[in-house]
Design an enzyme around this catalytic site. Sequence first.
Site, PDB file in Angstrom:
ATOM      1  N   GLY A  15       0.823  -1.208   0.000  1.00 57.75           N
ATOM      2  CA  GLY A  15       0.000   0.000   0.000  1.00 57.75           C
ATOM      3  C   GLY A  15       0.856   1.257   0.000  1.00 57.75           C
ATOM      4  O   GLY A  15       1.649   1.467   0.916  1.00 57.75           O
ATOM      5  N   GLY A  17      -0.177   4.433   0.185  1.00 61.66           N
ATOM      6  CA  GLY A  17      -0.982   5.576   0.607  1.00 61.66           C
ATOM      7  C   GLY A  17      -0.192   6.412   1.594  1.00 61.66           C
ATOM      8  O   GLY A  17       1.047   6.392   1.611  1.00 61.66           O
ATOM      9  N   PHE A  18      -0.906   7.130   2.465  1.00 59.46           N
ATOM     10  CA  PHE A  18      -0.235   8.011   3.422  1.00 59.46           C
ATOM     11  C   PHE A  18       0.744   7.236   4.302  1.00 59.46           C
ATOM     12  O   PHE A  18       1.873   7.662   4.518  1.00 59.46           O
ATOM     13  CB  PHE A  18      -1.275   8.702   4.308  1.00 59.46           C
ATOM     14  CG  PHE A  18      -1.975   9.829   3.622  1.00 59.46           C
ATOM     15  CD1 PHE A  18      -1.418  11.094   3.598  1.00 59.46           C
ATOM     16  CD2 PHE A  18      -3.186   9.631   2.993  1.00 59.46           C
ATOM     17  CE1 PHE A  18      -2.056  12.142   2.967  1.00 59.46           C
ATOM     18  CE2 PHE A  18      -3.839  10.672   2.365  1.00 59.46           C
ATOM     19  CZ  PHE A  18      -3.276  11.930   2.346  1.00 59.46           C
ATOM     20  N   GLY A  19       0.288   6.107   4.838  1.00 61.63           N
ATOM     21  CA  GLY A  19       1.126   5.345   5.760  1.00 61.63           C
ATOM     22  C   GLY A  19       2.253   4.625   5.043  1.00 61.63           C
ATOM     23  O   GLY A  19       3.417   4.685   5.463  1.00 61.63           O
ATOM     24  N   VAL A  83      -2.137  -7.383  -3.968  1.00 64.04           N
ATOM     25  CA  VAL A  83      -1.853  -8.465  -3.020  1.00 64.04           C
ATOM     26  C   VAL A  83      -3.156  -9.201  -2.736  1.00 64.04           C
ATOM     27  O   VAL A  83      -4.192  -8.580  -2.454  1.00 64.04           O
ATOM     28  CB  VAL A  83      -1.232  -7.897  -1.725  1.00 64.04           C
ATOM     29  CG1 VAL A  83      -1.152  -8.958  -0.643  1.00 64.04           C
ATOM     30  CG2 VAL A  83       0.146  -7.334  -2.025  1.00 64.04           C
ATOM     31  N   GLU A 174     -17.888  18.659   2.753  1.00 62.74           N
ATOM     32  CA  GLU A 174     -17.094  19.317   1.707  1.00 62.74           C
ATOM     33  C   GLU A 174     -17.706  19.068   0.332  1.00 62.74           C
ATOM     34  O   GLU A 174     -17.748  19.976  -0.520  1.00 62.74           O
ATOM     35  CB  GLU A 174     -15.648  18.833   1.775  1.00 62.74           C
ATOM     36  CG  GLU A 174     -14.960  19.336   3.045  1.00 62.74           C
ATOM     37  CD  GLU A 174     -13.515  18.914   3.210  1.00 62.74           C
ATOM     38  OE1 GLU A 174     -13.093  17.954   2.541  1.00 62.74           O
ATOM     39  OE2 GLU A 174     -12.805  19.530   4.016  1.00 62.74           O
ATOM     40  N   ASP A 304      -5.566   3.108   8.013  1.00 59.55           N
ATOM     41  CA  ASP A 304      -6.949   2.631   7.946  1.00 59.55           C
ATOM     42  C   ASP A 304      -7.041   1.115   8.092  1.00 59.55           C
ATOM     43  O   ASP A 304      -8.108   0.581   8.406  1.00 59.55           O
ATOM     44  CB  ASP A 304      -7.582   3.032   6.601  1.00 59.55           C
ATOM     45  CG  ASP A 304      -7.915   4.519   6.538  1.00 59.55           C
ATOM     46  OD1 ASP A 304      -7.613   5.243   7.501  1.00 59.55           O
ATOM     47  OD2 ASP A 304      -8.473   4.946   5.509  1.00 59.55           O
ATOM     48  N   ALA A 319      -5.699  10.463   7.888  1.00 64.66           N
ATOM     49  CA  ALA A 319      -4.317  10.426   7.410  1.00 64.66           C
ATOM     50  C   ALA A 319      -3.267  10.578   8.525  1.00 64.66           C
ATOM     51  O   ALA A 319      -2.260   9.856   8.512  1.00 64.66           O
ATOM     52  CB  ALA A 319      -4.133  11.498   6.340  1.00 64.66           C
TER      53      ALA A 319
HETATM   54  C1  LIG Z   1     -12.923  11.304   0.039  1.00 63.89           C
HETATM   55  C2  LIG Z   1     -12.018  11.191   1.234  1.00 63.89           C
HETATM   56  C3  LIG Z   1     -11.709  12.330   1.972  1.00 63.89           C
HETATM   57  C4  LIG Z   1     -10.864  12.258   3.089  1.00 63.89           C
HETATM   58  N1  LIG Z   1     -10.544  13.392   3.774  1.00 63.89           N
HETATM   59  C5  LIG Z   1      -9.672  13.338   4.791  1.00 63.89           C
HETATM   60  C6  LIG Z   1      -9.245  14.520   5.458  1.00 63.89           C
HETATM   61  O1  LIG Z   1      -9.702  15.618   5.131  1.00 63.89           O
HETATM   62  N2  LIG Z   1      -8.334  14.406   6.465  1.00 63.89           N
HETATM   63  C7  LIG Z   1      -7.815  13.202   6.833  1.00 63.89           C
HETATM   64  O2  LIG Z   1      -6.977  13.143   7.720  1.00 63.89           O
HETATM   65  N3  LIG Z   1      -8.220  12.056   6.234  1.00 63.89           N
HETATM   66  C8  LIG Z   1      -9.108  12.093   5.224  1.00 63.89           C
HETATM   67  N4  LIG Z   1      -9.506  10.945   4.590  1.00 63.89           N
HETATM   68  C9  LIG Z   1      -9.001   9.661   5.104  1.00 63.89           C
HETATM   69  C10 LIG Z   1      -7.570   9.417   4.657  1.00 63.89           C
HETATM   70  O3  LIG Z   1      -7.458   9.593   3.266  1.00 63.89           O
HETATM   71  C11 LIG Z   1      -7.184   8.014   5.071  1.00 63.89           C
HETATM   72  O4  LIG Z   1      -7.319   7.899   6.463  1.00 63.89           O
HETATM   73  C12 LIG Z   1      -5.739   7.724   4.677  1.00 63.89           C
HETATM   74  O5  LIG Z   1      -5.635   7.715   3.270  1.00 63.89           O
HETATM   75  C13 LIG Z   1      -5.313   6.374   5.233  1.00 63.89           C
HETATM   76  O6  LIG Z   1      -3.994   6.143   4.846  1.00 63.89           O
HETATM   77  P1  LIG Z   1      -3.492   4.664   4.632  1.00 63.89           P
HETATM   78  O7  LIG Z   1      -2.049   4.762   4.319  1.00 63.89           O
HETATM   79  O8  LIG Z   1      -3.927   3.809   5.743  1.00 63.89           O
HETATM   80  O9  LIG Z   1      -4.290   4.148   3.358  1.00 63.89           O
HETATM   81  P2  LIG Z   1      -4.505   4.810   1.893  1.00 63.89           P
HETATM   82  O10 LIG Z   1      -3.981   6.184   1.838  1.00 63.89           O
HETATM   83  O11 LIG Z   1      -5.914   4.557   1.584  1.00 63.89           O
HETATM   84  O12 LIG Z   1      -3.561   3.896   1.006  1.00 63.89           O
HETATM   85  C14 LIG Z   1      -3.804   2.534   0.825  1.00 63.89           C
HETATM   86  C15 LIG Z   1      -3.081   2.073  -0.418  1.00 63.89           C
HETATM   87  O13 LIG Z   1      -3.132   0.666  -0.471  1.00 63.89           O
HETATM   88  C16 LIG Z   1      -3.378   0.255  -1.807  1.00 63.89           C
HETATM   89  N5  LIG Z   1      -4.000  -1.072  -1.736  1.00 63.89           N
HETATM   90  C17 LIG Z   1      -5.160  -1.394  -1.130  1.00 63.89           C
HETATM   91  N6  LIG Z   1      -5.382  -2.720  -1.222  1.00 63.89           N
HETATM   92  C18 LIG Z   1      -4.330  -3.237  -1.900  1.00 63.89           C
HETATM   93  C19 LIG Z   1      -3.969  -4.549  -2.307  1.00 63.89           C
HETATM   94  N7  LIG Z   1      -4.729  -5.612  -2.023  1.00 63.89           N
HETATM   95  N8  LIG Z   1      -2.821  -4.720  -3.020  1.00 63.89           N
HETATM   96  C20 LIG Z   1      -2.031  -3.646  -3.309  1.00 63.89           C
HETATM   97  N9  LIG Z   1      -2.316  -2.390  -2.936  1.00 63.89           N
HETATM   98  C21 LIG Z   1      -3.441  -2.188  -2.232  1.00 63.89           C
HETATM   99  C22 LIG Z   1      -4.294   1.325  -2.345  1.00 63.89           C
HETATM  100  O14 LIG Z   1      -4.249   1.368  -3.752  1.00 63.89           O
HETATM  101  C23 LIG Z   1      -3.710   2.586  -1.701  1.00 63.89           C
HETATM  102  O15 LIG Z   1      -2.743   3.190  -2.505  1.00 63.89           O
HETATM  103  C24 LIG Z   1     -10.349  10.990   3.480  1.00 63.89           C
HETATM  104  C25 LIG Z   1     -10.665   9.850   2.737  1.00 63.89           C
HETATM  105  C26 LIG Z   1     -11.492   9.947   1.630  1.00 63.89           C
HETATM  106  C27 LIG Z   1     -11.822   8.711   0.848  1.00 63.89           C
END
Ligand SMILES: Cc1cc2nc3c(=O)[nH]c(=O)nc-3n(C[C@H](O)[C@H](O)[C@H](O)COP(=O)(O)OP(=O)(O)OC[C@H]3O[C@@H](n4cnc5c(N)ncnc54)[C@H](O)[C@@H]3O)c2cc1C
Length: 418
Positions: A15, A17-19, A83, A174, A304, A319
């Site tokens: 993943g 994403g942010f983390g 994955v 928003e 998440d 995030a």
């Molecule tokens: C519309 C929207 C608005 C938001 N607004 C806010 C905000 O204003 N402030 C805030 O703090 N948070 C906000 N959030 C929440 C925030 O975006 C999430 O909490 C944050 O992205 C979580 O980070 P993460 O690294 O856990 O996962 P993510 O950033 O979701 O990254 C997960 C990654 O894993 C990848 N992935 C998933 N499953 C698989 C797999 N099986 N195989 C390979 N790759 C995979 C995905 O493609 C993605 O790139 C918002 C979310 C959304 C949807």
Amino acid sequence: MQEKITATPHVVVVGAGFGGVRAALLLSKMNVKITLIDKYNYHLFQPLLYQVATAGLSVDDIAYPIRAIFKQQKNVDFRLAEVTGVDFDNKSIMMDTGTIDYDYLVIATGGMTNYFGMESVAKNSFGMKTLDESVVIRNHILSRFELAAHEKNADKRRALLTFVVVGGGPTGVESAGAISELTYHVLTKEYHNMNFKEVRIVLVEASDKLLAAMPESLRDVTVETLIRKHVEVRMCIQVIDYDGELLTLKGGEVIPTQTVIWAAGAKATELLDHLGIEQGSMRRAVVNEHLQLPNQPEVFAIGDAAHFIQNGRPLPMVAPVATQQADIVAKNIKSLINGKELKKFFYKDMGSMATIGRNAAVVQMGNFKTHGFFAWVIWSFVHILRLIDFRNRAVVFAKWMWDYMVYERVVRIITRKK
Ligand SMILES: Cc1cc2nc3c(=O)[nH]c(=O)nc-3n(C[C@H](O)[C@H](O)[C@H](O)COP(=O)(O)OP(=O)(O)OC[C@H]3O[C@@H](n4cnc5c(N)ncnc54)[C@H](O)[C@@H]3O)c2cc1C
């Protein structure tokens, strides 16, 4: 194809994403080999997805190629793959493109839209979790105005012009605010024969609060601002069914609408359901105080994807939780390699903020709280700074300035009719 683990510890981060990105960047400073896996080749700034959905920003303004993020980090290899499972006994990860072994694993797969088991709603409403989904919403909203402009039947026209957003958290607030801006600041100038009194923007929330994490005074400001921007705020009311034409609320009220945007909940991605691990609220992976899976000391979950209890409650899916957990996981992997004691995770809540369209936002940081234009400026700068790349920051800033000065939404492009 099976990969061989070298003497240098191999950390796999699933993943980007942010983390995941933050963990991989921190880990890249250590003597480890890192494989970062994502099913997309870009990192997505999800908090601004609603701006793509409402024609304020383009897809490449809020997404950035993962390989470009890591161009200086020679010990980071990127794999474009989904994955599908993990064999914890053999420390091996299954992907749609093969398998790969790990010494340490970070699960950072984020979340997905939660429809709470309502199949009709899942089938017919719009989720806003991916770039594709936000482009579909943009096409759909803009197409409703085009169809309404030439629809002779008043009932059909009103259904085309009714936009319902479900969920009173930051995304719902928003999105409703942004649809209002698009409608009353931009489209009113261009649809010369349309009666804009027929447009209805409805925000539906099941509880008695919008922006539940905010103090009461800011919640009240949010409701007042939305109403001023022609958004109908409906609280204490639940959606029970949606067939694509009629939205049914608990109590029997039916709203004819072709547009329901579902911003009412998130849960962990489906992958976690297939790992045979303990899951907590929103199907997230239960982790211990060091963010390890129970009985799997080499496996961590963050963001998440992780169910972490603090002060008796699971942490929210936002995030800053993901990035703060990434910091601790990078340190803990280093400690495991060096045989040192692991750090416990503690989340520092920096507050929350939401924008409600032009010149309006609410911001709470510790004891500091503000709203209105000043809050909107803070919101704008915080979001620009959080974007991952200078180009994205510059482009988003320029577009927001342009929109602000000329009341324009530059991305009003319908790329697909359906
Ligand atoms: C519309 C929207 C608005 C938001 N607004 C806010 C905000 O204003 N402030 C805030 O703090 N948070 C906000 N959030 C929440 C925030 O975006 C999430 O909490 C944050 O992205 C979580 O980070 P993460 O690294 O856990 O996962 P993510 O950033 O979701 O990254 C997960 C990654 O894993 C990848 N992935 C998933 N499953 C698989 C797999 N099986 N195989 C390979 N790759 C995979 C995905 O493609 C993605 O790139 C918002 C979310 C959304 C949807």
